[in-house]
Design a protein around this motif. Structure first.
Motif, PDB file in Angstrom:
ATOM      1  N   UNK A   1      18.982 -24.061  -3.956  1.00 29.23           N
ATOM      2  CA  UNK A   1      18.101 -24.657  -2.396  1.00 29.23           C
ATOM      3  C   UNK A   1      16.833 -23.999  -2.061  1.00 29.23           C
ATOM      4  N   UNK A   2      16.292 -23.769  -3.221  1.00 27.24           N
ATOM      5  CA  UNK A   2      14.740 -23.306  -2.728  1.00 27.24           C
ATOM      6  C   UNK A   2      13.946 -24.575  -2.151  1.00 27.24           C
TER       7      UNK A   2
ATOM      8  N   UNK B   1      15.398 -27.025  -0.422  1.00 26.29           N
ATOM      9  CA  UNK B   1      15.736 -27.191   0.849  1.00 26.29           C
ATOM     10  C   UNK B   1      14.854 -25.966   1.848  1.00 26.29           C
ATOM     11  N   UNK B   2      15.049 -25.049   1.291  1.00 26.96           N
ATOM     12  CA  UNK B   2      14.326 -23.967   2.024  1.00 26.96           C
ATOM     13  C   UNK B   2      12.784 -24.305   2.449  1.00 26.96           C
ATOM     14  N   UNK B   3      12.308 -25.177   1.356  1.00 26.38           N
ATOM     15  CA  UNK B   3      10.703 -25.380   1.594  1.00 26.38           C
ATOM     16  C   UNK B   3      10.752 -26.329   2.612  1.00 26.38           C
ATOM     17  N   UNK B   4      11.549 -27.007   2.755  1.00 24.05           N
ATOM     18  CA  UNK B   4      11.674 -28.183   3.947  1.00 24.05           C
ATOM     19  C   UNK B   4      11.806 -27.480   5.352  1.00 24.05           C
ATOM     20  N   UNK B   5      12.722 -26.481   5.389  1.00 23.70           N
ATOM     21  CA  UNK B   5      12.971 -25.893   6.528  1.00 23.70           C
ATOM     22  C   UNK B   5      11.888 -25.043   7.066  1.00 23.70           C
ATOM     23  N   UNK B   6      10.879 -24.849   5.918  1.00 20.93           N
ATOM     24  CA  UNK B   6       9.572 -23.828   6.086  1.00 20.93           C
ATOM     25  C   UNK B   6       8.442 -24.889   6.472  1.00 20.93           C
TER      26      UNK B   6
END
Lengths: 267, 249
Positions: free
Chosen positions: A135-136, A138-143
């Motif tokens: 999920x890294x 996805x984490x990039x997108x949320x950041x």
């Protein structure tokens, strides 16, 4: 369903063939869109300079040892082969010219390209696929960070810019390998060997080599990013993405080599 | 305020969300419970725009999440703690925490971003010497704390917690629950948590919503959880193998 298969085996075969053709076109379409998107992100801000520098080191600088060693042995083996083959029709003296031509036009770029597929494509695909599975991405997108811009653009740009340099190094070391074997084992005169090499090579030979390097650099990095970003779930997904990326990169590099050779040298 | 209206989502033939309706008020801590594979994470990802719903609308303070506005500004309002922390392996801890502060619209000078990261690490109970370590060098509990520090680094208005205590021992789970509650209250943020852990539910929630069969089955204050007469909810919170929820999925 099985009844239909039994009744219409030809129809079933055609249906499977059609599905495979459609699947291939869809994959080509997805890859084309991915490539266009990557180049759009390379050309438009924001630019992630740290990620680009990191990619330059990984794709370029850290590949130097494997490229150097591969080219050295290839050049040496080529000199031995040409000497032995040339001896069949008393043409041993063409070793410097053929080694130079073979390494610079073909073996140098192709060997570097395949080494890139083995070392860089696999590493990029495994890294990005693992990021996806954990999920890294996805984490990039949320950041508020676009994964294409942060992950794909710096790597592909690094491939485009550094692999021509690697090919230049590979060509030089390959020719050196041929020279070394020739003067140590085949009784060639060093100065004459080098003079023949330099006199025989022409600018289009060197330009074609570097252009091939740039194309192979883009293919190797792009395949790693594409298969990494589209990886399946779990460890199996990461493994499959890595394997597919290396196979696709190697095949596309060899196909691109043929097309570029034809474009440069087919009269 | 987050509002989901008639949200549907399928993956191939598998229908995950079948008309979810839910409202989370500003400053409220809402916990979504439900069995594995009921679509809790998908729902969260729909709100963030990571997954596009097939049907229905999702609004945050009246603004539709799928609307083509300033995506960067929209996402800057959110913080998220992922189930597996989702820390970036290649970056040291402080750069993970300050990721958003080192690039994009919230970019700060590097030394300032580092100071904020260390302050947030301290807030989640980690000492400054953790800042220069890499995620792989930390225990699971420490990684969760770093993930929590990253989620709150840019002082978001809305924070999502995806299974915040999964994989942690009961004591560490209790510590994370307490931290989440303290941070949400202190920041006045709207929080949406998904979990199976009933201890977490009672520690974190103002309101609870149960997702079952692709719909919100029950929604109400945490205080009514034990007196509610919904058999699905009762079976879930008591962890009984007998009841209307199929145990073989």
């Amino acid at each position: 369903m099985s009844t239909t298969r039994a009744a219409n085996p030809i129809l079933h075969l055609l249906a499977r063939l059609g599905a495979a053709v459609l699947g291939t076109f869809a994959a080509v379409g997805r890859l084309t869109l991915f490539t266009l998107s990557t180049f759009r992100h390379i050309l438009t801000p924001p630019f992630y300079s740290r990620e680009f520098f990191h990619a330059l080191m990984n794709v370029g600088y850290l590949s130097l040892p494997v490229v150097g060693l591969t080219a050295l042995f290839t050049g040496g083996a080529l000199a031995l082969q040409i000497y032995a083959g040339g001896a069949r029709f008393s043409a041993e003296q063409v070793v410097p010219q053929i080694v130079a031509l073979g390494v610079v036009r073909e073996l140098g770029p192709v060997m570097v390209g395949l080494m890139m597929a083995a070392r860089v494509t696999s590493s990029i695909a495994a890294e990005i696929a693992t990021m996806k599975v954990t999920e890294q991405i996805d984490a990039l997108v949320t950041l508020s960070t676009n994964p294409m811009k942060y992950l794909a653009a710096p790597r592909v740009l690094a491939g485009l810019l550094t692999v021509p340099f690697l090919v230049a190094v590979g060509d030089t070391v390959g020719v050196f390998g041929g020279w070394f074997v020739s003067i140590k084992s085949l009784d060639f005169n060093s100065a004459t060997y080098l003079k023949n090499t330099i006199d025989f090579l022409e600018m289009p030979d060197i330009v074609s080599s570097l252009v091939k390097g740039a194309a192979f650099g883009v293919i190797a990095t792009l395949m790693g990013c594409y298969f990494g970003m589209n990886s399946g779930r779990g460890a199996q997904g990461v493994g499959q993405a890595t394997k597919s990326s290396v196979v696709a990169a190697a095949v596309l590099i060899l196909a691109a080599n043929f097309l570029l050779t034809q474009a440069f040298f087919a009269a | 305020m987050i509002t989901l209206t008639d949200v549907h989502k399928s993956f191939g033939a598998k229908q995950i969300l079948r008309g979810v309706n839910l409202t989370v008020e500003r400053g409220e801590s809402c916990v979504i419970i439900g069995g594995s594979g009921t679509g809790k994470s998908v729902m969260l990802k729909c709100i963030l725009g990571l997954v596009t719903p097939d049907r229905g609308t999702i609004t945050v303070d009246g603004e539709e999440v799928t609307a083509s506005g300033d995506r960067d500004a929209f996402l800057a309002r959110f913080g998220m703690l992922f189930q597996g922390s989702a820390l970036f392996d290649s970056l040291p801890v402080w750069q993970n925490v300050a990721f958003r502060l080192l690039r994009g619209s919230l970019k700060r000078p590097r030394h300032e971003a580092r100071e904020i990261a260390i302050e947030k690490l301290r807030r989640v109970g980690l000492s400054p010497d953790v800042a220069d370590q890499f995620p792989a060098e930390l225990s699971g509990g420490m990684q969760k704390r770093v993930g929590l520090a990253r989620a709150i680094a840019a002082d978001p208005e809305i924070i999502f917690f995806d299974e915040p205590t999964t994989g942690l021992d009961p004591i560490m789970a209790g510590v994370i629950n307490e931290l989440i509650r303290e941070i949400v209250v202190e920041m006045g943020a709207t929080a949406l948590t998904i979990t199976h852990d009933m201890t977490s539910v009672r520690a974190i929630a103002d309101k609870v919503a149960m997702l079952h069969g692709g719909k919100i089955r029950w929604h109400g204050p945490v205080a009514q959880l034990d007196v509610a007469e919904d058999p699905y909810l009762t079976q879930f919170i008591t962890g009984s193998a007998h009841g209307p929820i199929e145990t073989v999925r």
